[in-house]
Design an enzyme around this catalytic site. Sequence first.
Site, PDB file in Angstrom:
ATOM      1  N   ARG A   1       0.729  -1.178   0.075  1.00  0.00           N
ATOM      2  CA  ARG A   1       0.050  -0.137   0.031  1.00  0.00           C
ATOM      3  C   ARG A   1       0.984   1.199  -0.075  1.00  0.00           C
ATOM      4  O   ARG A   1       2.050   1.166   0.700  1.00  0.00           O
ATOM      5  CB  ARG A   1      -1.094  -0.056   1.213  1.00  0.00           C
ATOM      6  CG  ARG A   1      -1.969   1.115   1.425  1.00  0.00           C
ATOM      7  CD  ARG A   1      -3.038   0.814   0.389  1.00  0.00           C
ATOM      8  NE  ARG A   1      -4.080   1.731   0.762  1.00  0.00           N
ATOM      9  CZ  ARG A   1      -5.124   1.966   0.057  1.00  0.00           C
ATOM     10  NH1 ARG A   1      -5.176   1.747  -1.178  1.00  0.00           N
ATOM     11  NH2 ARG A   1      -6.274   2.602   0.424  1.00  0.00           N
TER      12      ARG A   1
ATOM     13  N   THR B   1      -9.571   0.340  -9.722  1.00  0.00           N
ATOM     14  CA  THR B   1      -8.660  -0.524  -9.082  1.00  0.00           C
ATOM     15  C   THR B   1      -8.835  -1.768 -10.009  1.00  0.00           C
ATOM     16  O   THR B   1      -9.603  -1.812 -10.839  1.00  0.00           O
ATOM     17  CB  THR B   1      -9.297  -1.064  -7.650  1.00  0.00           C
ATOM     18  OG1 THR B   1      -9.146  -0.137  -6.663  1.00  0.00           O
ATOM     19  CG2 THR B   1      -8.363  -2.029  -6.962  1.00  0.00           C
TER      20      THR B   1
ATOM     21  N   SER C   1      -7.739   0.791   3.276  1.00  0.00           N
ATOM     22  CA  SER C   1      -8.170   0.231   1.744  1.00  0.00           C
ATOM     23  C   SER C   1      -9.426  -0.569   2.297  1.00  0.00           C
ATOM     24  O   SER C   1      -9.519  -1.229   3.275  1.00  0.00           O
ATOM     25  CB  SER C   1      -7.238  -0.471   1.205  1.00  0.00           C
ATOM     26  OG  SER C   1      -7.461  -1.090   0.240  1.00  0.00           O
ATOM     27  N   SER C   2     -10.190  -0.843   1.155  1.00  0.00           N
ATOM     28  CA  SER C   2     -11.241  -1.899   0.880  1.00  0.00           C
ATOM     29  C   SER C   2     -11.011  -3.073   0.353  1.00  0.00           C
ATOM     30  O   SER C   2     -11.725  -4.171   0.169  1.00  0.00           O
ATOM     31  CB  SER C   2     -12.445  -1.355   0.465  1.00  0.00           C
ATOM     32  OG  SER C   2     -12.861  -0.159   1.227  1.00  0.00           O
TER      33      SER C   2
ATOM     34  N   GLY D   1     -13.615  -1.813  -7.206  1.00  0.00           N
ATOM     35  CA  GLY D   1     -14.667  -1.175  -6.767  1.00  0.00           C
ATOM     36  C   GLY D   1     -14.802  -0.542  -5.494  1.00  0.00           C
ATOM     37  O   GLY D   1     -15.894  -0.370  -4.883  1.00  0.00           O
TER      38      GLY D   1
HETATM   39  N1  GLY Z   1      -8.481   2.981  -3.256  1.00  0.00           N
HETATM   40  C1  GLY Z   1      -9.438   1.763  -3.243  1.00  0.00           C
HETATM   41  C2  GLY Z   1      -9.177   0.925  -2.102  1.00  0.00           C
HETATM   42  O1  GLY Z   1      -8.025   0.907  -1.549  1.00  0.00           O
HETATM   43  O2  GLY Z   1      -9.941   0.230  -1.634  1.00  0.00           O
END
Ligand code: GLY
Length: 562
Positions: free
Chosen positions: A97, A371, A442-443, A463
Amino acid sequence: MIRRAFFIVIAALALTSLTVQAGSTPARAKLGMVITQSDIASQVGFEVIKSGGNAIDAAVATAFALAVTHPTAGNIGGGGFIVFRPASGEPVSYDFREVGPSRASPEMWLKDGKYDFDTHHNSHLSVGVPGTVAGLHLAWKEAGSKPWTALVAPSIKLARDGFEVSHGLARSLASMIPEFKKYPASLVQFSKNGQPYEAGDILKQADLAKTLTRIADQGPAGFYQGETAALIEKEMKANGGLITAGDLKAYEAKKRGVVKGVYRGYDIISMPPPSSGGIAVVQILNVLEGFDLKAGGYGSAQNIHYTAEAMRRAFADRARYLGDPDFEKDIPIPMLISKDYATGLRKTIDPKKASKSATNSFTWTSESPETTHLSIVDAKRNAVSMTYTLEYGYGSRIVVPGAGFLLNNEMGDFNGQPGLTDERGMIGTNPNLTRPGKRMLSSMAPTIIAKDGQLFMVTGTPGGRTIINTVLTTILNVIDYGMNAQEAVDAGRMHHQWLPDRIGIERFGFSADTIKLLQAMGHTVQEGGNQGAAQVIVFNQKDNMLEGGVDRRPADGGAAGK
Ligand code: GLY
């Protein structure tokens, strides 16, 4: 090669709606399979497997290829996560990340004391220190088997010699021209002197080929030091950005453990913080385990209600507790993924009535649906689930002049202003405030599932916050509803994220009767566009067969395998 025949099948089916396609046939392969949003990149990855490489080798080559052929989200200027389940041994994750530069601060998104959306999301300040090159190299160093240079080579060729622009990419690039006009190097790279590329044109990216060559020759130093780092720093200095050569040199990808859960006897293996994805997926599954979804049936109002209520609760906890674990030492992960906690949450769900999300507590930062995701299984059944991103489509839209790659705008995933909560969906809680060296929440939820010690399924999707729920529903579709990989990907999707308090559903995803029943329970239901682009591989142990589900929602996705 399955790709050609498979695409003839999906071209025909794609003419119908996105509801479940009864009898949708998954792609099938024995030797190995790579699924991505770019069939060129999938092919690059499968060639690595065919020549004896393993799933990590294939992930490295595929990810670099996507940085060329899928510039909306494939990247070397962004970051992401790999979940790796070797055929034998413990699963691990690699966290690459982006991080906040050394001069970042929680208040950096304020202009004259007020939160400024454009600074947060559309500026040189919105660029986090990229992680992708370091992350791919770390995974390769630990688990790869082929020479690094051989894995970067296909992407160099694609960038230098060019590749044929597809209809999807042509449309996407054309729509971005107004944005690229803000940055001369971006306009040069992604248009023909300001005119859009057309399908069938060859897109060459000479500067990107040179940067990839430095990465091939020098490893991460070819990106984080020397010429590439100097070019990034120059772009930052000239435009008020914060990233320095020192920030780049200091960047480290991290090997982490995985989040583990058990759902109806299947082992769920997913990404821990700084992604919220794994915890949320396991938490929702734990709540749903107490309901007989199979009896209720796919798409029933009752099951959508249960699922939305479980999602609502997990997303509330996401906001309350989750952030970078290297900064937030008190994240109660064992509690959040425990069966006892889920039992308590389940008891608060009324089977006939929607709960209400409290609007006076936490709300959300905006998070882009861009993404991209790679699902890979090799001949030995090592599996990789990898999701990486630039945040927005084409990230900050800034191509580093002379270096030919796009920078992320991932800093937008940090909270906007300490303490600020408003109707637009801001969140001001501490765990995800901007800090130097910190990873933004993040997701992304790259996930692998095993059964009785054997690989069972690889899943993931882009998404934004819908990632969690798209991954979740692919799992429910296979385990509870008995769908094959392609049906599980095709099925209409739903989303609840606590706030705003509504169920999002895909157009044509569910029947009008179902929507009315949900509304009668007190839910607000909002029909929207496509949700995610899931790439699913199910391993059929009995036949030793890999079965792939390619998402038909976006253009250009493809499974490669044999
Ligand atoms: N930028 C989308 C995520 O990290 O979930």
